[in-house]
Design an enzyme around this catalytic site. Structure first.
Site, PDB file in Angstrom:
ATOM      1  N   SER A 121       3.974  -3.242 -12.436  1.00 35.34           N
ATOM      2  CA  SER A 121       4.987  -4.258 -12.156  1.00 35.34           C
ATOM      3  C   SER A 121       4.820  -5.488 -13.037  1.00 35.34           C
ATOM      4  CB  SER A 121       4.994  -4.657 -10.684  1.00 35.34           C
ATOM      5  OG  SER A 121       3.756  -4.550 -10.096  1.00 35.34           O
ATOM      6  N   HIS A 142       9.624   1.151 -13.745  1.00 40.47           N
ATOM      7  CA  HIS A 142       9.246   0.260 -12.646  1.00 40.47           C
ATOM      8  C   HIS A 142      10.132   0.514 -11.430  1.00 40.47           C
ATOM      9  CE1 HIS A 142       8.869  -4.078 -10.969  1.00 40.47           C
ATOM     10  NE2 HIS A 142       7.998  -3.281 -10.398  1.00 40.47           N
ATOM     11  N   GLU A 154      13.532  -0.247 -13.295  1.00 43.19           N
ATOM     12  CA  GLU A 154      13.558  -0.887 -14.620  1.00 43.19           C
ATOM     13  C   GLU A 154      12.936   0.100 -15.615  1.00 43.19           C
ATOM     14  OE1 GLU A 154      13.220  -5.652 -14.147  1.00 43.19           O
ATOM     15  OE2 GLU A 154      11.419  -4.585 -13.532  1.00 43.19           O
ATOM     16  N   ASN A 193      11.241  -9.451 -11.755  1.00 35.94           N
ATOM     17  CA  ASN A 193      10.159 -10.345 -11.317  1.00 35.94           C
ATOM     18  C   ASN A 193      10.165 -11.663 -12.076  1.00 35.94           C
ATOM     19  OD1 ASN A 193       9.234  -8.728  -9.266  1.00 35.94           O
ATOM     20  ND2 ASN A 193       7.746  -7.657 -10.538  1.00 35.94           N
TER      21      ASN A 193
HETATM   22  P1  NAD Z   1      -2.114   1.458  -4.124  1.00 31.63           P
HETATM   23  O1  NAD Z   1      -3.390   0.710  -4.129  1.00 31.63           O
HETATM   24  O2  NAD Z   1      -1.373   1.638  -2.846  1.00 31.63           O
HETATM   25  O3  NAD Z   1      -2.376   2.929  -4.714  1.00 31.63           O
HETATM   26  C1  NAD Z   1      -3.107   3.169  -5.883  1.00 31.63           C
HETATM   27  C2  NAD Z   1      -3.688   4.592  -5.811  1.00 31.63           C
HETATM   28  O4  NAD Z   1      -4.258   4.896  -7.075  1.00 31.63           O
HETATM   29  C3  NAD Z   1      -4.792   4.747  -4.769  1.00 31.63           C
HETATM   30  O5  NAD Z   1      -4.478   5.819  -3.879  1.00 31.63           O
HETATM   31  C4  NAD Z   1      -6.031   5.090  -5.614  1.00 31.63           C
HETATM   32  O6  NAD Z   1      -6.897   6.018  -4.977  1.00 31.63           O
HETATM   33  C5  NAD Z   1      -5.389   5.704  -6.843  1.00 31.63           C
HETATM   34  N1  NAD Z   1      -6.253   5.723  -8.026  1.00 31.63           N
HETATM   35  C6  NAD Z   1      -7.137   4.757  -8.426  1.00 31.63           C
HETATM   36  N2  NAD Z   1      -7.745   5.166  -9.570  1.00 31.63           N
HETATM   37  C7  NAD Z   1      -7.220   6.377  -9.891  1.00 31.63           C
HETATM   38  C8  NAD Z   1      -7.439   7.294 -10.946  1.00 31.63           C
HETATM   39  N3  NAD Z   1      -8.343   7.050 -11.906  1.00 31.63           N
HETATM   40  N4  NAD Z   1      -6.732   8.446 -10.976  1.00 31.63           N
HETATM   41  C9  NAD Z   1      -5.840   8.726  -9.994  1.00 31.63           C
HETATM   42  N5  NAD Z   1      -5.604   7.902  -8.940  1.00 31.63           N
HETATM   43  C10 NAD Z   1      -6.274   6.734  -8.898  1.00 31.63           C
HETATM   44  O7  NAD Z   1      -1.215   0.773  -5.241  1.00 31.63           O
HETATM   45  P2  NAD Z   1       0.391   0.631  -5.258  1.00 31.63           P
HETATM   46  O8  NAD Z   1       0.799  -0.532  -4.424  1.00 31.63           O
HETATM   47  O9  NAD Z   1       0.997   1.954  -5.007  1.00 31.63           O
HETATM   48  O10 NAD Z   1       0.629   0.208  -6.768  1.00 31.63           O
HETATM   49  C11 NAD Z   1       0.578   1.153  -7.812  1.00 31.63           C
HETATM   50  C12 NAD Z   1       1.252   0.591  -9.043  1.00 31.63           C
HETATM   51  O11 NAD Z   1       2.624   0.332  -8.740  1.00 31.63           O
HETATM   52  C13 NAD Z   1       0.674  -0.729  -9.538  1.00 31.63           C
HETATM   53  O12 NAD Z   1       0.726  -0.749 -10.930  1.00 31.63           O
HETATM   54  C14 NAD Z   1       1.617  -1.762  -8.950  1.00 31.63           C
HETATM   55  O13 NAD Z   1       1.661  -2.951  -9.685  1.00 31.63           O
HETATM   56  C15 NAD Z   1       2.932  -1.019  -9.039  1.00 31.63           C
HETATM   57  N6  NAD Z   1       3.957  -1.461  -8.084  1.00 31.63           N
HETATM   58  C16 NAD Z   1       3.624  -1.763  -6.799  1.00 31.63           C
HETATM   59  C17 NAD Z   1       4.617  -2.155  -5.905  1.00 31.63           C
HETATM   60  C18 NAD Z   1       4.284  -2.466  -4.477  1.00 31.63           C
HETATM   61  O14 NAD Z   1       5.097  -3.149  -3.825  1.00 31.63           O
HETATM   62  N7  NAD Z   1       3.174  -1.989  -3.943  1.00 31.63           N
HETATM   63  C19 NAD Z   1       5.959  -2.230  -6.339  1.00 31.63           C
HETATM   64  C20 NAD Z   1       6.275  -1.876  -7.664  1.00 31.63           C
HETATM   65  C21 NAD Z   1       5.260  -1.500  -8.531  1.00 31.63           C
END
Ligand code: NAD
Length: 392
Positions: A121, A142, A154, A193
């Site tokens: 993000s 995104h 996005e 954002n």
């Molecule tokens: P999260 O912490 O819920 O999930 C991340 C997952 O990645 C975890 O299950 C973890 O075990 C796994 N992981 C860590 N290292 C790993 C590896 N080496 N190989 C495979 N899996 C691995 O995170 P999230 O909130 O889902 O965010 C994920 C991405 O999406 C981030 O880049 C975040 O910025 C982006 N994002 C988040 C949101 C939101 O609202 N949460 C919205 C848009 C974008």
């Protein structure tokens, strides 16, 4: 309908975003591999997909849970997860080094024409893909949270992303029944954002300077300007710590009220307290009348200025900005349309006053905005602004 050249999609990371992206991809008919290094997180991600599919079936959105769930496999190894993938979507934690390592790993094991996408993000797509052998295949996709409900994606160019990759990515996003907007340059915060920072930060600066209170700001933006949530209410929901980290990473000045909450560990809803108290209080507390004295023009002028900067830098289009803000942030109308209604001359005047008073560069009116006004494109009343209006 699925895209012909895409059959298998792998999602890396089964957390909040990864499980949701896997779910909508399977709903669209693709074979999906959901991968996570943590087998408990993987099992939990799959359980969340089944739970959500059950709800969608109850509401008649999908016919069969088994058919959709049957398209999803789970994996803990990256190499086997990506070997047959036509599209890989990385959705691991927001950590540049982790994402870089994963991109290198995927690059070594996926087919040479697979699209490698990141759901970051706020990080640079170009930096995430800087060490891979074919950076022209890397792209930002995104998705917004939760992917099953949010219609926007996005699609972001990294420095070396090819048009062909973006075209395939756009077709893929359309096939998921989501609306893509193109972000042609890898700028910090992309489109949504970037503009949303103005919505959250300007009221925080106003409160920090003693010009307004938190309930006044939230009441005004919701009841006077029809935003779905007040800026402080939204910050509490999405996490003040996350907003703080993103601003730190982007070198964006932190409003003192935000700093104070972070220092106190008051991160918002998840911490029980943030700008409002959720543990011992009733959460957001504001009433319609609280907002009458709040300067909403201050906030909307700053967002319009950001939109103009993005246009000046050829990052995107007026239409995509407005689509993005409506679908990605729930804005009642796009910020460019709103600015045209207000009048661009009024906005430039407001920004100039602030720039003079506070000396902060973010208040300096964007050249593009000044140019529009100078050319007589001052908004709806002038027949043209960000948009052209039919005055017949
Ligand atoms: P999260 O912490 O819920 O999930 C991340 C997952 O990645 C975890 O299950 C973890 O075990 C796994 N992981 C860590 N290292 C790993 C590896 N080496 N190989 C495979 N899996 C691995 O995170 P999230 O909130 O889902 O965010 C994920 C991405 O999406 C981030 O880049 C975040 O910025 C982006 N994002 C988040 C949101 C939101 O609202 N949460 C919205 C848009 C974008």
């Amino acid at each position: 309908m699925t895209v012909e050249s895409i059959q298998n999609v792998t999602v890396i990371g089964a957390g909040t975003m990864g499980h949701g992206i896997a779910e909508i991809t399977a709903m669209a008919g693709y074979s999906v591999t959901l991968q996570d290094v943590d087998s408990d997180a993987l099992a939990e991600g799959y359980r969340r997909i089944e739970w959500s599919l059950d709800k969608l079936a109850e509401n008649g959105v999908i016919e069969s849970v088994d058919t959709v769930a049957g398209r999803i496999d789970t994996e803990t190894e990256t190499a086997s997860a990506v070997k047959n993938a036509d599209v890989v979507i990385e959705a691991v934690s927001e950590d540049l080094e982790l994402k870089r390592t994963i991109f290198e790993d995927i690059d070594g094991h996926a087919s040479t024409d697979a699209i490698l996408a990141s759901n970051t993000s706020s990080l640079s797509v170009s930096k995430i893909a800087s060490e891979i052998s074919r950076p022209e295949r890397a792209v930002g996709l995104h998705f917004f949270n939760p992917p099953v409900k949010m219609d926007l994606v996005e699609v972001i160019y990294g420095a070396k992303t090819s048009d062909q990759t973006v075209d395939r990515a756009l077709s893929f996003v359309n096939s998921l029944d989501k609306k893509p907007i193109e972000v042609q340059k890898d700028v910090f915060g992309f489109v949504v954002n970037n503009i949303l920072h103005g919505f959250i930060d300007e009221p925080a600066w106003m409160v920090s300077r003693g010009e307004a209170t938190i309930p006044e700001a939230d009441a005004a933006m919701v009841h006077c300007r029809n935003y779905p949530m007040g800026p402080f209410e939204l910050a509490d929901l999405s996490g003040i710590d996350i907003a703080y980290d993103v601003r730190q990473a982007g070198d964006i000045p932190i409003p003192p009220v935000m700093q104070e909450r972070v220092d106190a560990g008051e991160y918002g809803r998840k911490a029980g307290v943030g700008y409002y108290d959720y543990e011992n209080g009733d959460g957001p507390m504001y009433e319609q009348g609280d907002g009458v004295t709040f300067d909403t023009l201050h906030v909307e002028a700053c967002m319009a200025n950001k939109a103009a900067e993005l246009l000046e830098q050829d990052v995107t289009t007026v239409e995509d900005i407005d689509t993005g803000m409506q679908l990605g942030a729930g804005f009642p109308v796009g910020i460019c349309e709103r600015a045209d209604e207000i009048g661009l001359g009024t906005i430039v005047q407001k920004l100039s006053t602030f720039h003079e008073k506070y000396g902060e560069s973010r208040y300096e009116p964007a050249e593009y905005l000044v140019q529009l006004v100078e050319e007589g494109h001052a908004g709806v009343a002038a027949g043209a602004g960000f948009y052209e209006y039919d005055t017949e």
